[in-house]
Design a protein around this motif. Sequence first.
Motif, short mmCIF file in Angstrom:
data_model
loop_
_atom_site.label_atom_id
_atom_site.label_comp_id
_atom_site.label_asym_id
_atom_site.label_seq_id
_atom_site.Cartn_x
_atom_site.Cartn_y
_atom_site.Cartn_z
N ALA E 125 10.78 32.26 41.90
CA ALA E 125 10.51 31.49 42.93
C ALA E 125 9.91 30.11 42.36
CB ALA E 125 9.43 32.24 44.00
N GLY E 126 9.56 30.01 41.36
CA GLY E 126 8.90 28.94 40.53
C GLY E 126 7.38 28.99 40.55
N VAL E 127 6.73 29.93 40.96
CA VAL E 127 5.50 30.28 40.92
C VAL E 127 4.86 30.31 39.46
CG1 VAL E 127 3.34 31.55 41.72
CG2 VAL E 127 5.60 31.41 43.02
N PRO E 128 4.19 29.64 39.10
CA PRO E 128 3.59 29.68 37.72
C PRO E 128 2.91 31.09 37.42
CG PRO E 128 2.85 27.61 38.62
CD PRO E 128 3.29 28.11 39.60
N TRP E 129 2.97 31.58 36.12
CA TRP E 129 2.24 32.80 35.94
C TRP E 129 0.90 32.70 35.96
CZ3 TRP E 129 -1.02 35.04 32.14
CH2 TRP E 129 -1.03 36.29 32.14
N THR E 130 -0.08 33.48 36.45
CA THR E 130 -1.36 33.49 36.45
C THR E 130 -2.00 34.95 35.83
OG1 THR E 130 -3.13 33.70 37.94
CG2 THR E 130 -1.06 34.20 38.74
N ALA E 131 -3.16 34.94 35.28
CA ALA E 131 -3.70 35.89 34.87
C ALA E 131 -4.24 36.84 35.97
CB ALA E 131 -4.81 35.55 33.67
N ALA E 132 -4.27 36.24 37.09
CA ALA E 132 -4.67 36.84 38.30
C ALA E 132 -3.54 38.46 38.33
CB ALA E 132 -4.37 36.49 39.53
N TYR E 133 -2.53 38.34 37.56
CA TYR E 133 -1.49 39.58 37.44
C TYR E 133 -2.23 40.49 36.68
CZ TYR E 133 2.20 36.15 39.08
OH TYR E 133 2.81 35.39 39.75
N VAL E 134 -3.08 40.21 35.69
CA VAL E 134 -3.40 41.44 34.68
C VAL E 134 -4.82 41.82 35.29
CG1 VAL E 134 -4.48 41.59 32.56
CG2 VAL E 134 -2.61 39.93 32.82
N ASP E 135 -4.51 43.06 35.48
CA ASP E 135 -5.57 44.05 36.11
C ASP E 135 -6.57 44.69 35.22
OD1 ASP E 135 -3.92 46.02 35.69
OD2 ASP E 135 -3.14 45.99 37.72
N SER E 136 -6.62 44.40 34.13
CA SER E 136 -7.46 45.39 32.90
C SER E 136 -8.92 45.08 33.56
CB SER E 136 -7.29 44.85 31.56
OG SER E 136 -5.93 44.77 31.31
N ILE E 137 -9.76 46.02 33.40
CA ILE E 137 -11.15 45.96 33.83
C ILE E 137 -12.10 46.20 32.54
CG2 ILE E 137 -10.81 46.02 36.04
CD1 ILE E 137 -12.07 48.98 35.99
N GLY E 138 -11.33 46.99 31.54
CA GLY E 138 -12.48 47.43 30.29
C GLY E 138 -12.88 48.84 30.49
N ASP E 139 -12.10 49.76 31.12
CA ASP E 139 -12.51 51.22 31.43
C ASP E 139 -11.12 51.66 30.99
OD1 ASP E 139 -14.37 53.74 32.26
OD2 ASP E 139 -12.30 53.81 33.00
N PRO E 140 -11.17 52.64 29.84
CA PRO E 140 -10.06 53.18 29.25
C PRO E 140 -9.23 54.20 30.25
CG PRO E 140 -11.83 54.01 28.22
CD PRO E 140 -12.32 52.80 28.82
N SER E 141 -10.05 54.80 31.19
CA SER E 141 -9.41 55.81 31.91
C SER E 141 -8.56 54.94 32.92
CB SER E 141 -10.10 56.63 32.48
OG SER E 141 -11.17 56.30 33.37
N CYS E 142 -9.22 53.67 33.48
CA CYS E 142 -8.65 53.02 34.56
C CYS E 142 -7.27 52.08 33.80
CB CYS E 142 -9.76 51.95 35.12
SG CYS E 142 -10.82 52.92 35.82
N ASP E 143 -7.68 51.56 32.64
CA ASP E 143 -6.64 50.73 32.22
C ASP E 143 -5.28 51.34 31.71
OD1 ASP E 143 -8.35 48.47 32.65
OD2 ASP E 143 -9.11 48.66 30.47
N LEU E 144 -5.52 52.70 31.23
CA LEU E 144 -4.17 53.51 30.87
C LEU E 144 -3.44 53.66 32.26
CD1 LEU E 144 -5.84 55.88 28.35
CD2 LEU E 144 -3.97 54.07 27.96
N ARG E 145 -4.33 54.24 33.42
CA ARG E 145 -3.36 54.11 34.71
C ARG E 145 -2.74 52.85 34.92
NH1 ARG E 145 -7.90 57.89 35.66
NH2 ARG E 145 -7.05 60.02 36.16
N SER E 146 -3.59 51.85 34.78
CA SER E 146 -2.91 50.56 35.19
C SER E 146 -1.66 50.18 34.43
CB SER E 146 -3.79 49.27 35.17
OG SER E 146 -4.98 49.53 35.83
N ASN E 147 -1.79 50.55 33.16
CA ASN E 147 -0.61 50.44 32.17
C ASN E 147 0.40 51.30 32.54
OD1 ASN E 147 -2.56 48.82 30.68
ND2 ASN E 147 -2.64 50.19 29.15
#
Lengths: 295, 295, 295, 295, 295, 295
Positions: E125-147
């Motif tokens: 759509a022409g929308v610039p990439w934003t780090a708002a797309y990255v949902d890592s929060i620094g807890d491994p059990s969360c970040d692995l689920r996010s991955n």
Amino acid sequence: MFIHNKRLQYTVRVSRPDPGVANLLLEQFGGPQGELAAACRYFTQALAEEDPGRKDMLIDIATEELSHLEVIGTIVAMLNKGAKGQLAEAMDSEAELYRNIHGAGNDSHVTQVLYGGGPAFINSAGVPWTAAYVDSIGDPSCDLRSNIAAEARAKIVYERLINLTDDPGVKEALGFLMTREISHQQSFEKALYSMSASFPPGKLPGMKEFSQVYFNTSQGEGDTRGPWNNEPTFEFRDAAPAVDGGSGLGEVTLTDDEAGVVAQLALRTASDPASDPTTGADLGRLEQDGEEQVR
Amino acid sequence: MFIHNKRLQYTVRVSRPDPGVANLLLEQFGGPQGELAAACRYFTQALAEEDPGRKDMLIDIATEELSHLEVIGTIVAMLNKGAKGQLAEAMDSEAELYRNIHGAGNDSHVTQVLYGGGPAFINSAGVPWTAAYVDSIGDPSCDLRSNIAAEARAKIVYERLINLTDDPGVKEALGFLMTREISHQQSFEKALYSMSASFPPGKLPGMKEFSQVYFNTSQGEGDTRGPWNNEPTFEFRDAAPAVDGGSGLGEVTLTDDEAGVVAQLALRTASDPASDPTTGADLGRLEQDGEEQVR
Amino acid sequence: MFIHNKRLQYTVRVSRPDPGVANLLLEQFGGPQGELAAACRYFTQALAEEDPGRKDMLIDIATEELSHLEVIGTIVAMLNKGAKGQLAEAMDSEAELYRNIHGAGNDSHVTQVLYGGGPAFINSAGVPWTAAYVDSIGDPSCDLRSNIAAEARAKIVYERLINLTDDPGVKEALGFLMTREISHQQSFEKALYSMSASFPPGKLPGMKEFSQVYFNTSQGEGDTRGPWNNEPTFEFRDAAPAVDGGSGLGEVTLTDDEAGVVAQLALRTASDPASDPTTGADLGRLEQDGEEQVR
Amino acid sequence: MFIHNKRLQYTVRVSRPDPGVANLLLEQFGGPQGELAAACRYFTQALAEEDPGRKDMLIDIATEELSHLEVIGTIVAMLNKGAKGQLAEAMDSEAELYRNIHGAGNDSHVTQVLYGGGPAFINSAGVPWTAAYVDSIGDPSCDLRSNIAAEARAKIVYERLINLTDDPGVKEALGFLMTREISHQQSFEKALYSMSASFPPGKLPGMKEFSQVYFNTSQGEGDTRGPWNNEPTFEFRDAAPAVDGGSGLGEVTLTDDEAGVVAQLALRTASDPASDPTTGADLGRLEQDGEEQVR
Amino acid sequence: MFIHNKRLQYTVRVSRPDPGVANLLLEQFGGPQGELAAACRYFTQALAEEDPGRKDMLIDIATEELSHLEVIGTIVAMLNKGAKGQLAEAMDSEAELYRNIHGAGNDSHVTQVLYGGGPAFINSAGVPWTAAYVDSIGDPSCDLRSNIAAEARAKIVYERLINLTDDPGVKEALGFLMTREISHQQSFEKALYSMSASFPPGKLPGMKEFSQVYFNTSQGEGDTRGPWNNEPTFEFRDAAPAVDGGSGLGEVTLTDDEAGVVAQLALRTASDPASDPTTGADLGRLEQDGEEQVR
Amino acid sequence: MFIHNKRLQYTVRVSRPDPGVANLLLEQFGGPQGELAAACRYFTQALAEEDPGRKDMLIDIATEELSHLEVIGTIVAMLNKGAKGQLAEAMDSEAELYRNIHGAGNDSHVTQVLYGGGPAFINSAGVPWTAAYVDSIGDPSCDLRSNIAAEARAKIVYERLINLTDDPGVKEALGFLMTREISHQQSFEKALYSMSASFPPGKLPGMKEFSQVYFNTSQGEGDTRGPWNNEPTFEFRDAAPAVDGGSGLGEVTLTDDEAGVVAQLALRTASDPASDPTTGADLGRLEQDGEEQVR
């Protein structure tokens, strides 16, 4: 075409640098209720306007807002003047410089580190200005209402800022800018009500049976009646689904091919409500022998 | 607390899938003038409101806007229903699928490829919804004006969408949503004018000498007079700098240390107005023997 | 202070409305390389500038960019003039209106539906302008280089747009705007090179052992030598870790308390490399009897 | 294809955790002038480049910037190491944890609460990185200029950060990163000037009568002459509208149908300049008996 | 430290340029589910990770995602290669160039006009990439689920793109990239379940009385039971307010001073529920003699 | 359709206003892991869902998240209640008001100045909420995984916030909200595993030769083996280019015309690797007589 005069619309006399106050004032430079938003708002409306009177008014006020942008930006620049030189020339110790951008009541580190002490089109949180703040839609009865609201909001943000600084020169210049919002609001009000009809906006009439109904969708202690939901303007009704008398469902007519492919998709991704599957959460939990609470 | 009833506030009957129209309707789902913006706007105002009547009205209307969000989202889902299955199940040739998302009047590729045919909080350009669209500032006389303007804008965007589709079920549901904006605008109007005083907003009065002045900042053919710049409300003046009678300059009092460091910065980065330096552009140009025009 | 003259800096003569071309031209109105970005860039630099010559130049060019913004916005307004009235007045059938905003070479639906045919601070994709486009940092040797680059980019985007339209009046006005970028670039070049020193920017010298080294970090067929990595300016080295001669590790000295709490965190969240756990993916796969390929 | 070596390009030795400094350093990790922006900038240019020398140089430098991103990210991780464990393990009292993220010179609450003490692609204000920071446009003479400017800006932001920390290991690693920007700038300079012609960029020549004119658009005390507006490069002119000799108006040729519908729109939304309507502001004011000043 | 090998991880053979397909593929270059997001996600997690196994895995996969970014970017560059030259060199007529960027199934005008045919960090759509797309929060059990979720999403977007192109070389390379997401998902699954406990994430246990309750908040036809709300995991309850048994109100204890100032604010901005004020809407309506429907 | 009950789902008892804590709690109101994101996520999924069980579950949980949004927003409003009145009524001195918004542990100036003390859809950094946070893509096996991860993340952010406040009423309400995330995660887990197959997502199988390969792309000390790269699930390989056995190059077949125009572009913009041009940096350096270090 624009011409610039090197004198400001209003003289700016700042008693002493204060990057913390400068940071707050960025709200009216690069914030959502600030002068860039105002100038952009009226300038684009002017370009597309067909009515000669409104077109003239819009470009007059847009131009003045640019001059206000210059005034507020000049105040910010003056308030940052000391800090700017100190970081660039690094005459003080690191610890002192660090304190300068984080001292009591000072959240100016973005201005200092990223923008070198210059005014930037960010708000006091460091969020870059975005045209998403500009809500013009190209209909005069809407845009004038948006302008009236925008002037009112800008007036209040100036009022808050005036309450937060005791520098008399800054207070005076902010007071001038705040006053002009009051004047502009009145111009936009006059322009709105000098249209032959301004309500409802546009051409299409609403459905008569729903254009003066108030639905009480939030229920319980605290329900209140007032002119916003009273007779004679409003019929007051409790909220109910399917006010059209229909099924309240969403339906679409599909071709056979479409229906087939949707059915296939549904089948492939169906859940089994009768199952009780072991899940990933169960796997994570079991390794602890279920003793979640002891962790 | 919110409760949901599975029937919609208004029945949605869609004649046939049409992803191109679905894409346009996203303006009122995830666009700046759409229902998510409306719901968010009134919901946050309600949370902080002290006046019991306004608080009740705001949560009533916020809740209704959530129901409208559901109606418009359901229309979008219905219009995309065929396309969604086709891409997921890939029953057609690549060329046909490709045409389906780019056909005449269809700019739905973002919805299809990125969102799988589901409604998403984007506008018709694919721009994600942002809370920058919400202009509430926590002052009722401002926020009510903002709400009035927002309802007017939403009415017009619905009107444009109605003009762009010939599906009678879609037209009817959009007509209902448009009508409710008319009704809501009236509620907000009543609430604004039932405040003891709503103009100027806030507590601080303006400077009397500038609160009813119109500055003619744009000059030349096209200058127009009207109630927005006429007596008795306005004094009409040609724009001039330093309306305070001062120097029109920006000034700040620096300490000696501050002044010294600023002077040092100025010296280090001074330009030499008497020079005529060779520049990078000259270097790039010279390599062509100056024959820029032959390129 | 700004004053506006109702005549444009350059006359705009448009042969016929064309919303598709209007949409492309938005790149130079509300796009990253457009005139709003240019005006904002130079205006904020001017406000904070200490050097009188640069300050004057920056405000001169900022003001001219505002006039360019008016020219490009006027072209957009002219190109949309027909479409604007048609959608607002809805004199045609829905199907015709729909075609008008989606016809051959026309991606103007955002302009039409959301902005009512007026120019808006979006680019041709509908992305709202953001101050993230403005890269000024408050150091003149940097900002002048940024300005030089910005003028070059704007020149090229105008060139592309000129290549895409055959309306002679539009071509001519775009040609003027493009030409002015060439002139502005030269002014910024002159200003940069009339500073006493402009390279390296700032005060701190680099580490001599690394300020003229070229690391060959991409290896294989295609490695090329040229003045950008050749003697005498550069020492050419293959990339290697720990060029400081150290361990190449990241290390921090923790207090005992800090170390203890980090160890506890590490222990609580440790993985067991010797395990081979059943996973959620396994659960999902097993239900298919492992026959992934037959799906 | 990329390969990673577990040793850093430069060793990082941090004396003690300091989340406040970590927060500032995010400018060069996820800020507009930081290493992610640099890597993205050169990487995309490399992919589309036709010239083998530039293509090689761009991917070399892009790869090195990724290694710099790792260095700065490692410093941030080290500086946050203590705080990360403390919040996750919650070994201290709430009040102490609260102080840890808000203490003197510490604006790290976003890093701690939202990102758990890990480096994130935000700047020191917490604003997520956006590709709107990347200004590449696919023309080498422009992109090289943009790169030169970007390296200069990154050098200065590193300089400011070095001035703000007294940890010798952090200063040294930042000094290395700063130095490499100096080197990269020189490579891009060499590449720009080794093009056969780099000014003006592109193919289309400008209009000769306007490509070396300086318009004096800002007038009054402070007007300054210098090489940026002097002979022989520039003809100095006072700004004037319609420099093409035309009317200075925006005009478009409409068909009769188009003209008709525009006229209808204009009529429907016309303002009446002869009116003096009562307005909403008047209604709000009247309820106070006009005694605005007493409030 | 990163090293680059000039050969791609997977060979890219494109049959013919096709800017329309290139535009769609941008979803996996600069879109939310694309390779830049993936690389950024794992790279930042690796930097802060304490567990040696996960740290190694994360940097391995981050590095591979960079190589994938290069593959998808190369495909985009190949697909745009013809168009890029045509617009830059302008060898064709304007009309033909215009058609080239708007032809059937081609929404590539942003790529062409703004980015000169190069790959850019935008989505389709022409929308610039934003780090708002990255949902890592620094807890491994969360970040692995996010991955795990991110890999699943990327797999599907590749599948959709494969369904939309018939170029065998493009299909093959996309198939490789899609396959690697399957593999990565499995690695993250193994890593999650090899933690000693992964559910619930973190240290604090929930309130036992609410951690396995399902509230039936949406009522009416369509209510369905399944393992997600059934015994033995869940207690099924109809939604009710104040499940804590309290008042369901929000309360705060104010000091007398605070209470006083809040009361004063409430009084100043009170609405009068007994009024029926004339409003701005009434003013706009009255001028039409109430004949809204005739418009 | 939604209905609102004026009692909260959980009673909120706040001991005393505290704008600093309020600012942190905004993470769960308008932040990426907060309740608005959760509600939007499940609501859009529900609208497009074909499976009746999942559709019901999604709208149940979406509705509950709206009630949670109300709870967290109410806490924020209570915590700001004192400050809101003080700034609006301006009963204290400027210095005191200024301290109130910048005091120890208080970064609430955005809330106070811009939003008047009301809850706003920003996170604790002041960044406006964006739908870029919502990662739904319209495939149930992906979206359920995304939901599982989102609930895990929200649980942890609540845990961090609970660790940062000692107000028992706030802790209790946050504890309830945290607990509900645990419960929701379990529902989404059950729904995922009750699908007939959930791995790999979608219909297209991967390439068998690459779907269970682990590429060791990061090399050196720290390489670790574990179930995420071990047999039997994975084949462990060192990274190598061109794993397909091809050239590792990107290639496209151009028509003669296309090839010609690309060649012309390449020629026009070629660099001369044999040159050693004087550059802009050289010009800036020379003016200092090369004495960079003395500056």
